[in-house]
Structure formats: structure tokens, C-alpha cells
Design an enzyme around this catalytic site. Structure first.
Site, PDB file in Angstrom:
ATOM      1  N   ALA A  15       0.831  -1.205   0.000  1.00  0.00           N
ATOM      2  CA  ALA A  15       0.000   0.000   0.000  1.00  0.00           C
ATOM      3  C   ALA A  15       0.865   1.254   0.000  1.00  0.00           C
ATOM      4  O   ALA A  15       0.677   2.156  -0.834  1.00  0.00           O
ATOM      5  CB  ALA A  15      -0.936  -0.017   1.218  1.00  0.00           C
ATOM      6  N   GLY A  48      -1.400 -15.088  -3.502  1.00  0.00           N
ATOM      7  CA  GLY A  48      -1.424 -14.176  -4.635  1.00  0.00           C
ATOM      8  C   GLY A  48      -2.415 -13.057  -4.494  1.00  0.00           C
ATOM      9  O   GLY A  48      -2.846 -12.712  -3.392  1.00  0.00           O
ATOM     10  N   GLU A 116      -8.411 -20.589  -4.329  1.00  0.00           N
ATOM     11  CA  GLU A 116      -8.378 -20.547  -2.855  1.00  0.00           C
ATOM     12  C   GLU A 116      -9.799 -20.578  -2.304  1.00  0.00           C
ATOM     13  O   GLU A 116     -10.772 -20.365  -3.042  1.00  0.00           O
ATOM     14  CB  GLU A 116      -7.626 -19.300  -2.368  1.00  0.00           C
ATOM     15  CG  GLU A 116      -6.140 -19.393  -2.701  1.00  0.00           C
ATOM     16  CD  GLU A 116      -5.331 -18.193  -2.245  1.00  0.00           C
ATOM     17  OE1 GLU A 116      -5.600 -17.675  -1.153  1.00  0.00           O
ATOM     18  OE2 GLU A 116      -4.440 -17.779  -2.992  1.00  0.00           O
ATOM     19  N   ASP A 221       0.990  -0.622  14.861  1.00  0.00           N
ATOM     20  CA  ASP A 221       1.400   0.739  15.236  1.00  0.00           C
ATOM     21  C   ASP A 221       0.482   1.811  14.649  1.00  0.00           C
ATOM     22  O   ASP A 221       0.149   2.791  15.312  1.00  0.00           O
ATOM     23  CB  ASP A 221       2.834   1.038  14.755  1.00  0.00           C
ATOM     24  CG  ASP A 221       3.862   0.095  15.353  1.00  0.00           C
ATOM     25  OD1 ASP A 221       3.513  -0.647  16.287  1.00  0.00           O
ATOM     26  OD2 ASP A 221       5.005   0.110  14.877  1.00  0.00           O
ATOM     27  N   HIS A 242      -5.436 -17.784  10.097  1.00  0.00           N
ATOM     28  CA  HIS A 242      -5.196 -18.645   8.934  1.00  0.00           C
ATOM     29  C   HIS A 242      -5.134 -20.078   9.442  1.00  0.00           C
ATOM     30  O   HIS A 242      -4.455 -20.357  10.430  1.00  0.00           O
ATOM     31  CB  HIS A 242      -3.885 -18.253   8.249  1.00  0.00           C
ATOM     32  CG  HIS A 242      -3.757 -18.808   6.866  1.00  0.00           C
ATOM     33  ND1 HIS A 242      -3.618 -20.161   6.626  1.00  0.00           N
ATOM     34  CD2 HIS A 242      -3.765 -18.213   5.656  1.00  0.00           C
ATOM     35  CE1 HIS A 242      -3.550 -20.356   5.308  1.00  0.00           C
ATOM     36  NE2 HIS A 242      -3.635 -19.193   4.701  1.00  0.00           N
ATOM     37  N   ARG A 288     -12.336 -19.667   5.410  1.00  0.00           N
ATOM     38  CA  ARG A 288     -11.243 -19.756   6.376  1.00  0.00           C
ATOM     39  C   ARG A 288     -11.682 -19.846   7.831  1.00  0.00           C
ATOM     40  O   ARG A 288     -11.096 -20.566   8.624  1.00  0.00           O
ATOM     41  CB  ARG A 288     -10.393 -18.498   6.248  1.00  0.00           C
ATOM     42  CG  ARG A 288      -9.043 -18.810   5.754  1.00  0.00           C
ATOM     43  CD  ARG A 288      -8.260 -17.580   5.595  1.00  0.00           C
ATOM     44  NE  ARG A 288      -7.551 -17.733   4.338  1.00  0.00           N
ATOM     45  CZ  ARG A 288      -6.692 -16.866   3.882  1.00  0.00           C
ATOM     46  NH1 ARG A 288      -6.447 -15.781   4.551  1.00  0.00           N
ATOM     47  NH2 ARG A 288      -6.077 -17.090   2.756  1.00  0.00           N
ATOM     48  N   HIS A 349      -3.577 -13.960  11.468  1.00  0.00           N
ATOM     49  CA  HIS A 349      -3.051 -13.742  10.118  1.00  0.00           C
ATOM     50  C   HIS A 349      -3.363 -12.358   9.583  1.00  0.00           C
ATOM     51  O   HIS A 349      -2.519 -11.702   8.981  1.00  0.00           O
ATOM     52  CB  HIS A 349      -3.696 -14.806   9.213  1.00  0.00           C
ATOM     53  CG  HIS A 349      -3.260 -14.766   7.797  1.00  0.00           C
ATOM     54  ND1 HIS A 349      -1.946 -14.946   7.424  1.00  0.00           N
ATOM     55  CD2 HIS A 349      -3.961 -14.594   6.635  1.00  0.00           C
ATOM     56  CE1 HIS A 349      -1.853 -14.877   6.102  1.00  0.00           C
ATOM     57  NE2 HIS A 349      -3.056 -14.646   5.598  1.00  0.00           N
ATOM     58  N   ARG A 384     -12.405 -11.793   5.574  1.00  0.00           N
ATOM     59  CA  ARG A 384     -11.749 -11.491   4.303  1.00  0.00           C
ATOM     60  C   ARG A 384     -11.632 -12.732   3.423  1.00  0.00           C
ATOM     61  O   ARG A 384     -11.214 -13.802   3.868  1.00  0.00           O
ATOM     62  CB  ARG A 384     -10.342 -10.957   4.578  1.00  0.00           C
ATOM     63  CG  ARG A 384      -9.547 -10.640   3.342  1.00  0.00           C
ATOM     64  CD  ARG A 384      -8.166 -10.168   3.719  1.00  0.00           C
ATOM     65  NE  ARG A 384      -7.390 -11.221   4.308  1.00  0.00           N
ATOM     66  CZ  ARG A 384      -6.435 -11.888   3.670  1.00  0.00           C
ATOM     67  NH1 ARG A 384      -6.126 -11.602   2.428  1.00  0.00           N
ATOM     68  NH2 ARG A 384      -5.772 -12.847   4.277  1.00  0.00           N
TER      69      ARG A 384
HETATM   70  P1  FAD Z   1       2.575  -4.321   5.084  1.00  0.00           P
HETATM   71  O1  FAD Z   1       2.936  -5.015   3.856  1.00  0.00           O
HETATM   72  O2  FAD Z   1       2.567  -5.122   6.324  1.00  0.00           O
HETATM   73  O3  FAD Z   1       3.580  -3.117   5.290  1.00  0.00           O
HETATM   74  C1  FAD Z   1       3.556  -2.365   6.472  1.00  0.00           C
HETATM   75  C2  FAD Z   1       4.816  -1.539   6.537  1.00  0.00           C
HETATM   76  O4  FAD Z   1       4.727  -0.602   7.598  1.00  0.00           O
HETATM   77  C3  FAD Z   1       6.063  -2.346   6.818  1.00  0.00           C
HETATM   78  O5  FAD Z   1       7.079  -1.836   5.995  1.00  0.00           O
HETATM   79  C4  FAD Z   1       6.365  -2.040   8.283  1.00  0.00           C
HETATM   80  O6  FAD Z   1       7.714  -2.154   8.629  1.00  0.00           O
HETATM   81  C5  FAD Z   1       5.922  -0.596   8.343  1.00  0.00           C
HETATM   82  N1  FAD Z   1       5.607  -0.095   9.676  1.00  0.00           N
HETATM   83  C6  FAD Z   1       4.755  -0.612  10.583  1.00  0.00           C
HETATM   84  N2  FAD Z   1       4.729   0.161  11.681  1.00  0.00           N
HETATM   85  C7  FAD Z   1       5.575   1.191  11.460  1.00  0.00           C
HETATM   86  C8  FAD Z   1       5.985   2.320  12.212  1.00  0.00           C
HETATM   87  N3  FAD Z   1       5.540   2.545  13.456  1.00  0.00           N
HETATM   88  N4  FAD Z   1       6.883   3.173  11.666  1.00  0.00           N
HETATM   89  C9  FAD Z   1       7.384   2.963  10.438  1.00  0.00           C
HETATM   90  N5  FAD Z   1       7.029   1.902   9.675  1.00  0.00           N
HETATM   91  C10 FAD Z   1       6.136   1.039  10.184  1.00  0.00           C
HETATM   92  N6  FAD Z   1      -2.866 -11.231   1.173  1.00  0.00           N
HETATM   93  C11 FAD Z   1      -3.237 -11.499  -0.086  1.00  0.00           C
HETATM   94  O7  FAD Z   1      -4.032 -10.761  -0.678  1.00  0.00           O
HETATM   95  N7  FAD Z   1      -2.722 -12.587  -0.719  1.00  0.00           N
HETATM   96  C12 FAD Z   1      -1.835 -13.434  -0.137  1.00  0.00           C
HETATM   97  O8  FAD Z   1      -1.384 -14.383  -0.752  1.00  0.00           O
HETATM   98  C13 FAD Z   1      -1.445 -13.164   1.193  1.00  0.00           C
HETATM   99  N8  FAD Z   1      -0.592 -13.989   1.829  1.00  0.00           N
HETATM  100  C14 FAD Z   1      -0.134 -13.632   3.058  1.00  0.00           C
HETATM  101  C15 FAD Z   1       0.833 -14.419   3.673  1.00  0.00           C
HETATM  102  C16 FAD Z   1       1.371 -14.047   4.886  1.00  0.00           C
HETATM  103  C17 FAD Z   1       2.418 -14.900   5.537  1.00  0.00           C
HETATM  104  C18 FAD Z   1       0.906 -12.872   5.522  1.00  0.00           C
HETATM  105  C19 FAD Z   1       1.469 -12.454   6.830  1.00  0.00           C
HETATM  106  C20 FAD Z   1      -0.085 -12.107   4.929  1.00  0.00           C
HETATM  107  C21 FAD Z   1      -0.607 -12.470   3.702  1.00  0.00           C
HETATM  108  N9  FAD Z   1      -1.587 -11.708   3.071  1.00  0.00           N
HETATM  109  C22 FAD Z   1      -1.972 -12.019   1.808  1.00  0.00           C
HETATM  110  C23 FAD Z   1      -2.020 -10.451   3.651  1.00  0.00           C
HETATM  111  C24 FAD Z   1      -1.263  -9.309   2.944  1.00  0.00           C
HETATM  112  O9  FAD Z   1       0.058  -9.715   2.712  1.00  0.00           O
HETATM  113  C25 FAD Z   1      -1.254  -8.046   3.745  1.00  0.00           C
HETATM  114  O10 FAD Z   1      -2.530  -7.737   4.203  1.00  0.00           O
HETATM  115  C26 FAD Z   1      -0.760  -6.879   2.890  1.00  0.00           C
HETATM  116  O11 FAD Z   1       0.460  -7.206   2.304  1.00  0.00           O
HETATM  117  C27 FAD Z   1      -0.600  -5.661   3.769  1.00  0.00           C
HETATM  118  O12 FAD Z   1       0.048  -4.666   3.028  1.00  0.00           O
HETATM  119  P2  FAD Z   1       0.289  -3.266   3.688  1.00  0.00           P
HETATM  120  O13 FAD Z   1       1.052  -2.460   2.702  1.00  0.00           O
HETATM  121  O14 FAD Z   1      -0.958  -2.738   4.218  1.00  0.00           O
HETATM  122  O15 FAD Z   1       1.193  -3.591   4.974  1.00  0.00           O
HETATM  123  C1  SIN Z   2      -2.388 -17.874   1.541  1.00  0.00           C
HETATM  124  O1  SIN Z   2      -1.584 -17.994   0.636  1.00  0.00           O
HETATM  125  O2  SIN Z   2      -2.998 -18.805   2.063  1.00  0.00           O
HETATM  126  C2  SIN Z   2      -2.658 -16.511   2.072  1.00  0.00           C
HETATM  127  C3  SIN Z   2      -3.631 -15.847   1.231  1.00  0.00           C
HETATM  128  C4  SIN Z   2      -4.247 -14.707   1.960  1.00  0.00           C
HETATM  129  O3  SIN Z   2      -4.110 -14.584   3.170  1.00  0.00           O
HETATM  130  O4  SIN Z   2      -4.925 -13.925   1.303  1.00  0.00           O
END
Ligand code: FAD
Ligand code: SIN
Length: 539
Positions: A15, A48, A116, A221, A242, A288, A349, A384
Site C-alpha cells: 500500500a 497471490g 483458494e 502501530d 489462517h 477460512r 493472520h 476477508r
Molecule cells: P505491510 O505489507 O505489512 O507493510 C507495512 C509496513 O509498515 C512495513 O514496511 C512495516 O515495517 C511498516 N511499519 C509498521 N509500523 C511502522 C511504524 N511505526 N513506523 C514505520 N514503519 C512502520 N494477502 C493477499 O491478498 N494474498 C496473499 O497471498 C497473502 N498472503 C499472506 C501471507 C502471509 C504470511 C501474511 C502475513 C499475509 C498475507 N496476506 C496475503 C495479507 C497481505 O500480505 C497483507 O494484508 C498486505 O500485504 C498488507 O500490506 P500493507 O502495505 O498494508 O502492509
Molecule cells: C495464503 O496464501 O494462504 C494466504 C492468502 C491470503 O491470506 O490472502
């Protein structure tokens, strides 16, 4: 140091980086991120990103699947635009260098689409099972190539700077977010970042629980900061567990993707018996929440430590090429997934709730946007759908960009003197053990009492304990010089309290929130969000 920028982005996952890349075309962008820039939930995504790209699929099917999973709480107009805008955002990711796995077919090259739980069609674009790593790599490369983007690694945002606080008076109508105080971990100093717009993209809060698929940065945070600043927070009770996190003493958190079940993986008990048919007609690909509750129930019933996910009946070469990440990681631990079942347990998760935003990612605080997992957009509702969060992240990052660009010309720099971070009176703590002890206590309490299956008694007990710990942290926090651990502790305590409060408010069971004292869904009284802010909770 005082940094002035047009856009302050907090977080460098899908994001934050998507927004930063776009915003670089209209202004200066500072991205602060609390560890290495790649460290994020995004980086570990496996399954994905769901989008309608196949001719046999339709927007209507994906919309319907999302709404069914959301158990009555999706904002339908949000679901509609996120899904319809998905393919355009996918094209953009590809343009920026993301390589999704393709499948060669006679008629040409197409994306290989994964299956999925809860999806009525194959629609999950992936990069084998390294999808998140590939997206993070490409976005970081792109962001780093842009001269107006500056990425500050190991810069930990502590708190938002609010105009009302600077002026020393509360004026809800004229308040504005002006930036953030950011802890420079390597140099041990706090800097002031001032921005016309702040974009919270801090991701999730899995670390509030003992067993989680999330990396260490996921301490909620952004939710805690926004809450302290007066933002509205919603639906915190909907924590997605999960069903299949690797169960192994040497590994803290490693996901076994739902895509493994999408390719035929079967959940079994220790004695080899499959059990999902006893819980849902879709068996292993049931939603899920149902799979996680079924496993939880089986573990309680049998007293076993884990259940097993078995994909060994599929062709060895297929398994190795489709799931190279899972195959290699398990093999390192002595589990050959082409022959052995994989020990798994449910793990925290994803958080469906978060900072409440409108369709442009705007919070109720002027100047403050939120996108990605930190936000609550109404897209996921009470549960979700798999692989819908990366999609939500890119769509909302784009929408925030469009709105912030529009507002940029209407804002001017605030002529205010911002006080530097005040460390007066704080001394070095010689009791870091207290911090780690409280960390563990909060996580254990949340896992034991606010997990997959809840009850009024357990929630009340959790509330009492977390309140007590929070009071201790508040005293401790102001006395001692800040450290990363202390900042995170303060944040997980706030997030834990918000989860408990929302869970106690919702007197029914719906989606990811299951309370044995109210086992039924109650549409008459509870077809709405649980919404809190610091003025209503009093802490
Ligand atoms: P994040 O990618 O978590 O990024 C957050 C960022 O903020 C990080 O860089 C962190 O260091 C930073 N940050 C946090 N707090 C602070 C602070 N106080 N100061 C400065 N920086 C800070 N979703 C799917 O759609 N498909 C999938 O296949 C999938 N698989 C997943 C597998 C795993 C193992 C996990 C954990 C999640 C998965 N998800 C999946 C969920 C998805 O990955 C996340 O919801 C999504 O990537 C979140 O993106 P984001 O940019 O909001 O946050
Ligand atoms: C997974 O690969 O099972 C994670 C997918 C998701 O959390 O969206």
C-alpha cells in the site's frame, strides 16, 4: 532533524509503496519504515492477488464471493469498485516490473490462476508461492528509481503530530494531522516529519497474538497511533486466523498457503483421517473461519498439538514447481512435502478492522489517509476472502493518490512552530525484562481469551488483565527513554484493548467473531460495524 515533504508515507509494503510511486509525479514523498524496507506482511504473501482477468470469470462472481465471505458487513459499493478497478491495478503492477506466473496454452500465454477457499473461480494471480516477495521487490525497485521518493529505513513512527496538540487546545473542527514524530533507531534520536498529507500504511497486527503468520513488524502501530490522535477505529473483533501455519519448534511463523488446499491438499488428523467433510460441504476449501474453527475444535477434542496438511498425492514435480518456497522451507526442516504431511496449526493472520476510512482512504482526521491492512474500508466485512487484501491495498493506494493530488493545491504549509519530541525527565531503563514480560503476557492473554472461540467470561478476564498491564505501561512509558520494544509494547496494548472492546460490544457470532454465549448471527441488531474512538472509550 526536521523533514518537510508533501507526502509522508508510513510503511513500505504494497500500500505505502504503490502510493509513493504514484505521488512522486505530483510532489515530494518521504517513506519511513521501521526496519529494512522490504520487511512487511506484503513480503511474505504466498497465495497471490485476486482479480478478474480470465474470460470465464466475471466481476459479478468475484463481487458475490467477497460479499458472501464478508457475512453481511461488506460495504457493497466498496466491493464493487475494488473488484472492478482490480484489472487496471494489475496491469500497472506488471508495468512496474512484477512478474506473475504464466501458463502456456495453445491459444497463447495467460496468467496461471490459483484457487483458494471461498472463490467460485480460479482468479488468483501469483508468482509461484513467492508472490509477496516479487511484488515487494518490484515496487521497491521502482520507488527507489524515483528522485522525489526518499525511503528512510529503521525510522519508527511514534505518534502523529496534531495541530490541536501543538496549539494546546482541542478543536475537533479545525484539527489536522501535520506529520509525525519518528524514532531514528540507529542514531537513537527522534525526528520531526512535517507533511501536507500523512498516509498510514503500517499494515497489520498479528503480533498481538502468540502464534501468527506475520513478521515482527506487524504490531498494529498505525492503528494505535491513529487511535491516540482521535481517529475512528472499526471492526477490531474480526481477526482472521489462517488455518495452516507451519507447526515446528524451529520456525516462528511460516505460512502454508491456502493455495496448497486449492491444489488438492487435504487436512488430516494425526491418524491420517480427513476431517473437514464433517464441518462443511466444501471440505478443505470451506471459508477460512470455518476451517480454522474446525481445526481448533479437533485440537481441543484430540489433545493433539497440530493437524496435518497432505498434498503428497500430487505429482512431485508439480508440487516443487508450484510451491518452491514451501517445499524448500519444509525440506530444510526435514519435511519432504512430496511424501510427508505438513504439521500445521491456525495462526493470527489478518485484521479486518482498523482505521475507518471512506472510499478515498480518508480518515475522520483532515490530512490523514490510511490504506492497506491498517485501514477498515468496508471491503472485507466480517471475514476477508483469500487474496483480497493485496488487491484492496493497490486499489485504495491509487484512490488515496487521486484524492490527495486533488487536495494538494488547496493546502498550504501550516505556519506553526512544532515542538521537538520531549524527552525531559526520561531516564535509561535497566529493566528491559519488564517490557518483554508485558509483551509476552499480552500476547498469551489474547491467544488464550480472545482467540478463535470466545466467551463473555474470557473476554471480561482479558479486559481486566490488559487494562492492568496498560496502566503499568503508561507509567513506564513516560519515565524511560524510548526503545523500539517499548514503542511496540505500548502499541500492542492499545490494539489488544480495541480488539477486546469491539469483541465485547458485538453480542452475536458473525464471520471471524465467534462467541459461544451468542452462537448465532443476529442481523436484526448487529448488521453494522463496531466503531470506537478515544473520546468514547476514555483511554
Ligand atoms: P505491510 O505489507 O505489512 O507493510 C507495512 C509496513 O509498515 C512495513 O514496511 C512495516 O515495517 C511498516 N511499519 C509498521 N509500523 C511502522 C511504524 N511505526 N513506523 C514505520 N514503519 C512502520 N494477502 C493477499 O491478498 N494474498 C496473499 O497471498 C497473502 N498472503 C499472506 C501471507 C502471509 C504470511 C501474511 C502475513 C499475509 C498475507 N496476506 C496475503 C495479507 C497481505 O500480505 C497483507 O494484508 C498486505 O500485504 C498488507 O500490506 P500493507 O502495505 O498494508 O502492509
Ligand atoms: C495464503 O496464501 O494462504 C494466504 C492468502 C491470503 O491470506 O490472502
Amino acid at each position: 532533524m526536521e523533514v518537510k515533504t508533501d507526502f509522508l508515507v508510513i510503511g513500505s509494503g504494497v500500500a505505502g509503496l504503490t502510493f509513493a510511486i504514484k505521488a512522486a509525479s505530483v510532489g515530494t514523498v518521504a517513506v519511513v519504515t521501521k526496519k529494512e524496507a522490504w520487511e512487511s506482511n506484503t513480503n511474505y504473501a504466498q497465495g497471490g492477488i485476486a482479480a478478474v482477468v480470465d474470460p470465464s470469470d466475471t466481476f459479478e462472481y468475484h463481487i458475490q464471493d467477497t460479499i458472501v465471505a464478508g457475512a453481511g458487513l461488506c460495504r457493497e459499493e466498496v466491493v464493487e469498485f475494488v473488484i472492478r478497478e482490480g484489472p487496471e491495478r494489475i496491469r500497472e503492477l506488471v508495468e512496474w516490473g512484477v512478474t506473475f506466473t504464466k501458463s502456456d496454452q495453445e491459444e497463447g500465454e495467460f496468467f496461471d490462476l490459483g484457487q483458494e477457499g471461498g472463490h467460485s473461480r480460479r482468479r488468483v494471480l501469483h508468482a509461484t508461492d513467492f508472490t509477496g516477495r516479487e511484488i515487494e521487490r518490484a515496487l521497491l525497485e521502482k520507488a527507489r528509481s524515483l528522485p522525489s521518493v526518499e525511503i528512510y529505513e529503521h525510522f519508527f513512527a511514534i505518534d502523529l503530530i496534531m495541530k490541536s496538540k501543538v496549539l494546546g487546545r482541542r478543536g475537533a473542527n479545525t484539527d489536522r494531522c501535520l506529520g509525525a514524530y519518528v524514532f531514528d533507531v540507529a542514531r537513537n534520536v527522534v525526528h520531526t516529519f512535517l507533511a501536507r498529507f500523512v498516509i498510514l500504511a503500517t499494515g497489520g497486527a498479528g503480533k498481538v497474538y502468540t502464534v501468527t503468520t506475520n513478521p515482527d513488524v506487524a504490531t498494529g502501530d498505525g492503528i494505535a497511533m491513529a487511535y491516540r490522535a482521535g481517529a475512528r477505529i472499526a471492526n477490531m473483533e474480526f481477526i482472521q486466523f489462517h488455518p495452516t501455519c507451519l507447526y515446528h519448534p524451529e520456525v516462528k511463523s511460516f505460512l502454508i498457503s491456502e493455495a496448497v488446499r486449492g491444489e488438492g491438499g487435504v487436512l488430516r488428523l494425526k491418524n491420517g483421517e480427513p476431517f473437514m467433510e464433517r464441518y462443511h460441504p466444501l471440505k478443505d476449501l470451506a471459508p477460512r473461519d470455518i476451517v480454522a474453527r474446525a481445526i481448533d475444535n479437533e485440537l481441543k477434542r484430540t489433545g493433539d498439538d497440530c493437524v496435518y496438511l497432505d498434498i503428497s498425492h500430487r505429482d512431485r514435480d508439480f508440487i516443487k514447481s508450484r510451491f518452491p518456497n514451501i517445499y524448500e522451507q519444509c525440506l530444510r526442516l526435514g519435511i519432504d512435502i512430496t511424501v510427508d504431511p505438513i504439521p500445521v496449526v491456525p495462526a493470527a493472520h489478518y485484521i479486518c478492522g482498523g482505521v475507518m476510512v471512506d472510499e478515498h482512504g480518508m480518515t475522520n482526521i483532515p490530512g490523514l489517509f490510511a490504506c492497506g491492512e491498517v485501514s477498515c474500508t468496508g471491503f472485507h466485512g466480517a471475514n476477508r476472502l483469500a487474496s483480497n487484501s493485496l488487491l484492496e491495498g493497490v486499489v485504495f493506494a491509487h484512490r488515496v493518490f487521486i484524492k490527495a493530488k486533488e487536495l494538494l493545491s488547496e493546502t498550504s504549509d501550516e505556519e506553526l512552530t512544532i515542538p521537538a519530541w520531549d524527552t525531559k525527565g526520561a531516564t535509561e531503563s535497566d529493566e528491559s525484562i519488564v517490557v518483554s514480560h508485558n509483551w509476552e503476557e499480552i500476547r498469551r492473554c489474547m491467544s488464550n481469551y480472545v482467540g478463535i472461540v470466545r466467551s463473555n467470561k474470557r473476554l471480561a478476564r482479558a479486559e481486566r488483565r490488559i487494562d492492568l498491564i496498560s496502566r503499568e505501561i503508561d507509567e513506564y512509558y513516560w519515565d524511560f527513554i524510548i526503545t523500539r520494544d517499548l514503542l511496540e509494547l505500548r502499541n500492542i496494548a492499545v490494539v489488544a484493548r480495541l480488539i477486546i472492546l469491539c469483541a465485547r460490544m458485538r453480542k452475536e457470532s458473525r464471520g471471524l467473531h465467534y462467541n459461544i454465549d451468542y452462537p448465532e448471527r443476529d442481523d436484526q441488531n448487529w448488521l453494522h460495524d463496531t466503531v470506537l474512538d478515544r473520546y468514547s472509550t476514555g483511554f
